[in-house]
Design an enzyme around this catalytic site. Structure first.
Site, PDB file in Angstrom:
ATOM      1  N   GLU A  79       1.263  -6.312  -4.705  1.00 24.24           N
ATOM      2  CA  GLU A  79      -0.150  -6.005  -4.540  1.00 24.24           C
ATOM      3  C   GLU A  79      -0.810  -5.837  -5.904  1.00 24.24           C
ATOM      4  O   GLU A  79      -0.344  -5.073  -6.745  1.00 24.24           O
ATOM      5  CB  GLU A  79      -0.244  -4.702  -3.719  1.00 24.24           C
ATOM      6  CG  GLU A  79      -1.515  -3.934  -3.881  1.00 24.24           C
ATOM      7  CD  GLU A  79      -1.355  -2.470  -3.456  1.00 24.24           C
ATOM      8  OE1 GLU A  79      -0.218  -2.017  -3.203  1.00 24.24           O
ATOM      9  OE2 GLU A  79      -2.375  -1.787  -3.388  1.00 24.24           O
TER      10      GLU A  79
ATOM     11  N   ASP B  37       1.923  -0.275  -3.432  1.00 26.10           N
ATOM     12  CA  ASP B  37       1.814   1.101  -3.917  1.00 26.10           C
ATOM     13  C   ASP B  37       2.157   2.098  -2.826  1.00 26.10           C
ATOM     14  O   ASP B  37       2.002   1.821  -1.645  1.00 26.10           O
ATOM     15  CB  ASP B  37       0.371   1.372  -4.375  1.00 26.10           C
ATOM     16  CG  ASP B  37       0.064   0.679  -5.688  1.00 26.10           C
ATOM     17  OD1 ASP B  37       1.033   0.291  -6.382  1.00 26.10           O
ATOM     18  OD2 ASP B  37      -1.127   0.520  -6.013  1.00 26.10           O
TER      19      ASP B  37
ATOM     20  N   ASP C 248       0.559   4.485  -1.651  1.00 21.33           N
ATOM     21  CA  ASP C 248      -0.641   5.233  -1.253  1.00 21.33           C
ATOM     22  C   ASP C 248      -1.232   4.597   0.001  1.00 21.33           C
ATOM     23  O   ASP C 248      -0.649   3.671   0.568  1.00 21.33           O
ATOM     24  CB  ASP C 248      -1.661   5.278  -2.399  1.00 21.33           C
ATOM     25  CG  ASP C 248      -2.137   3.881  -2.787  1.00 21.33           C
ATOM     26  OD1 ASP C 248      -1.771   2.915  -2.097  1.00 21.33           O
ATOM     27  OD2 ASP C 248      -2.867   3.760  -3.788  1.00 21.33           O
TER      28      ASP C 248
ATOM     29  N   ASP D   3      -3.867   2.665   0.516  1.00 16.21           N
ATOM     30  CA  ASP D   3      -4.177   1.243   0.402  1.00 16.21           C
ATOM     31  C   ASP D   3      -2.912   0.400   0.469  1.00 16.21           C
ATOM     32  O   ASP D   3      -2.873  -0.625   1.129  1.00 16.21           O
ATOM     33  CB  ASP D   3      -4.889   0.954  -0.926  1.00 16.21           C
ATOM     34  CG  ASP D   3      -6.389   1.167  -0.793  1.00 16.21           C
ATOM     35  OD1 ASP D   3      -6.839   1.432   0.353  1.00 16.21           O
ATOM     36  OD2 ASP D   3      -7.086   1.076  -1.817  1.00 16.21           O
TER      37      ASP D   3
END
Ligand code: 0RA
Length: 638
Positions: free
Chosen positions: A430, A503, A505, A507
């Site tokens: 990503e 990641d 997180d 997102d």
């Protein structure tokens, strides 16, 4: 176990045969139950429950209760006719004893008088008995209760009448303790797994109530579906917008076996057809599925032509008529042949024609009787057909421009030098900055990096033609080499490990879900083949003086913090881009140190539901899922 054996039994030819049979099972348990691990252990429960389900299929039993006891033993109670206890025609053994001690008794038992109802299974009780430290069967019949107890398959006495039964009571109770000298991994029954399987049986056996009781944890769940597979279809469609309220349903006993089909269309672009043979989930389809597919295509085309929806030589393809389809195909046959590596494919040729003619006839009538439903379904199929045509044109255009074939690999791809797919890996990363670190940190000999920018579109809500307009998706398909849709070819895959690296997180997890949905909907074969993985980047780095550690979970963090003491410094890694290339290699990419989580579609039904719930258009269920799981999502950085 208490025993009331009176005399040492006399050995005759048949008891010697039985002992040889039991010995064969104990010597090579894998030949009879597949394996002696967790899976094999659960197979024992399945064998016993299947006999009771057969009794339900024959119409004599409507309740089955399975209890997991604290000591690892399992009890299965049914309210069927009770296994016969009178003497078998040959010899002086009771039918019960023969069923419990002779290999392959049951289904093929007797030929005349006793035939296990339905004759579908009934081969397993003696195998379970042979693999149990002890086993006890109680039969309620004709106002009396009978019992026989066994140790490692050997009866401790003849069948005894131990007293009256409750008035009118009938049925069979089997309790067994699996032998831990064979099941050396222990007797750790999986509640969720068994419950999922019971749910399926309850859907497939209309009117049967199945209860699972876990005395180890004080849990209990019952399954009962008045509508059988019609309820199953409604359940699968519960978060979708359906095109018609009432599912189509057909059932018929044919010379090849019993055929039952339920289906209902929804407004999505996916298909979920699940097939079963003798209540066993045939994940790889087979002859019943082929029969169903050809009947569906033919019947809908016939109706569409006769009623002016199609002109000239226009026709709808199989894919067109299956868009938005949810279907259950369940067959029950005398002698099912399961094929393929995982035995998930039905091979009986005769059932294809049976399913085909049942569906042709009943679906034809259903469309005639429900012209409004027919119109809605056919309009949906026509839209699908036009979209497929548009997708084909889009693909051709892209191919001509060199978009989907492997001769023109995307510029963003940092390929590896390895050419043998077996040894090659593709990291789908990503963001450009993380992609940069990954490119520098990788071992370029066998690791390729494909950075994706931003979010790929939600594929659940789009058709293939639209999906192929998305750059990120096109780039990914080109890098993989397999193409998609009708042109998909797994043998062209350029990397045997595809690793999603996002990641830690919100997102990141969103992008991961989008990617998973895309693979699940359009490249499912790759998941089945075990090619897809998720990388596990660390959450923290903890330092104290010279000590240093990467930490991947909250639990690990707490442990390290107490190890390192008060001076411990914690650094949170929010994004892959925060690590330098060496760190990324060390923590997440180095095969010698990294952890990869393999993505599996173990249970296509469950996966389908989760994807649908997370990605589908109905909002309320999604909210609920996120709420009920919010506590577990401690790693997310909200
Ligand atoms: C053979 C014949 C009959 C019933 C059964 C077997 C039977 C087997 C099992 C195994 C678990 N539960 C069961 N319930 C029944 C029919 C006997 C009759 O005609 O009464």
């Amino acid at each position: 176990m208490a025993t009331t054996a009176t005399k040492t039994p006399k050995y005759d030819a048949s008891s010697i045969q039985i002992l040889e049979g039991l010995e064969a099972v104990r010597k090579r348990p894998g030949m009879y139950i597949g394996s002696t691990d967790q899976r094999g252990l659960h197979h024992l429960v399945r064998e016993i429950v299947d006999n009771s389900v057969d009794e339900a299929l024959a119409g004599y039993c409507d309740k089955i209760v399975v209890t997991l006891h604290v000591d690892g033993s399992v009890t299965v109670v049914d309210n069927g006719r009770g296994i016969p206890v009178d003497k078998h025609s040959k010899g002086n053994k009771s039918a019960l004893e023969v069923i419990m001690t002779v290999l392959h008794a049951g289904g093929k038992f007797g030929g005349g008088g006793y035939k296990v109802s339905g004759g579908l299974h009934g081969v397993g009780a003696s195998v379970v008995n042979a693999l149990s430290e002890w086993c006890r069967v109680e039969v309620r019949r004709d106002g009396k209760t009978y019992r026989q107890i066994y140790e490692r398959g050997v009866p401790l006495s003849k069948v005894e009448m131990i007293g009256p039964s409750e008035p009118g009571a009938h049925g069979t109770t089997t309790t067994f303790l699996a032998d831990t000298t064979i099941f050396t991994a222990g007797l750790d029954y999986n509640y969720e797994g068994l419950a999922g399987w019971f749910r399926e049986i309850a859907y497939l056996t209309r009117g049967l109530k199945l209860t699972l009781v876990d005395e180890r944890t004080d849990r209990e769940t019952s399954f009962y579906f008045e509508g059988g597979i019609v309820s199953f279809v409604r359940h699968l469609n519960r978060n979708r917008t359906v095109l018609h309220d009432k599912p189509f349903y057909a059932q018929k006993e044919t010379s090849a076996g019993m055929v039952e089909v339920a289906l209902q269309y929804n407004d999505s672009y996916g298909e979920s057809t699940h097939t079963f043979a003798n209540n066993i989930n045939t994940a790889d389809g087979g002859t019943h599925l082929s029969g169903f597919k050809s009947a569906l295509t033919r019947t809908i085309n016939d109706y569409a032509k006769r009623n002016g929806f199609l002109k000239g030589d226009e026709s709808l393809s199989g894919d067109d008529v299956r868009e938005g389809l949810t279907a259950i195909v369940s067959v029950k046959l005398q002698d099912p042949q399961f094929e393929g590596q995982t035995k998930g494919k039905l091979g009986n040729a005769e059932i294809a024609g049976a399913v085909q003619s049942v569906v042709n006839e009943a679906l034809g009538a259903f469309l005639e009787e429900n012209p409004q439903i027919a119109r809605r379904v056919i309009e949906k199929c026509l839209t699908a057909s036009r979209a497929r045509e548009a997708a084909r044109k889009a693909r051709e255009l892209v191919q001509r421009k060199g978009g989907l074939d492997s001769f023109s690999l995307p510029g963003k791809l940092a390929d590896c030098s390895e050419r043998d797919p077996e040894n090659a890996e593709l990291y789908i990363v990503e963001g450009d900055s993380a992609g940069g670190s990954a490119k520098q940190g990788r071992d370029r000999r066998f690791q390729a990096i494909l950075p994706l920018r931003g979010k790929i579109l939600n594929v659940e809500k789009a058709r293939l033609d639209k999906i192929l307009q998305n750059n990120e998706i096109r780039t990914m398909i080109t890098a993989l080499g397999t193409s998609v849709g009708e042109q998909f070819d797994a043998s062209k895959l350029r990397y045997h490990r595809i690793i999603i690296m996002t990641d830690a997180d919100v997102d990141g997890s969103h992008i991961r879900t989008l990617l998973l949905t895309f693979f699940y909907r359009h490249l499912e074969q790759l998941i089945h083949d075990g090619r897809l993985y998720i990388a596990q980047p660390p959450l923290y780095r903890i330092k104290s003086g010279k000590q240093e550690a990467w930490v991947y979970t909250e639990a690990e963090r707490e442990q390290r913090m107490s190890e390192f003491g008060e001076k411990a410094e914690v650094q949170r890694y929010k994004g892959l881009g925060e690590m330098n290339p060496d760190q990324l290699w060390e923590t997440t990419m180095d095969p010698a140190q990294r952890t990869l989580v393999k993505v599996t579609v173990d249970d296509a039904v469950a996966a389908d539901e989760t994807f649908d719930m997370l990605m589908g258009s109905a909002v309320p269920p999604r909210k609920k899922f996120i709420q009920t799981h919010a506590r577990e999502v401690v790693n997310l950085d909200v």
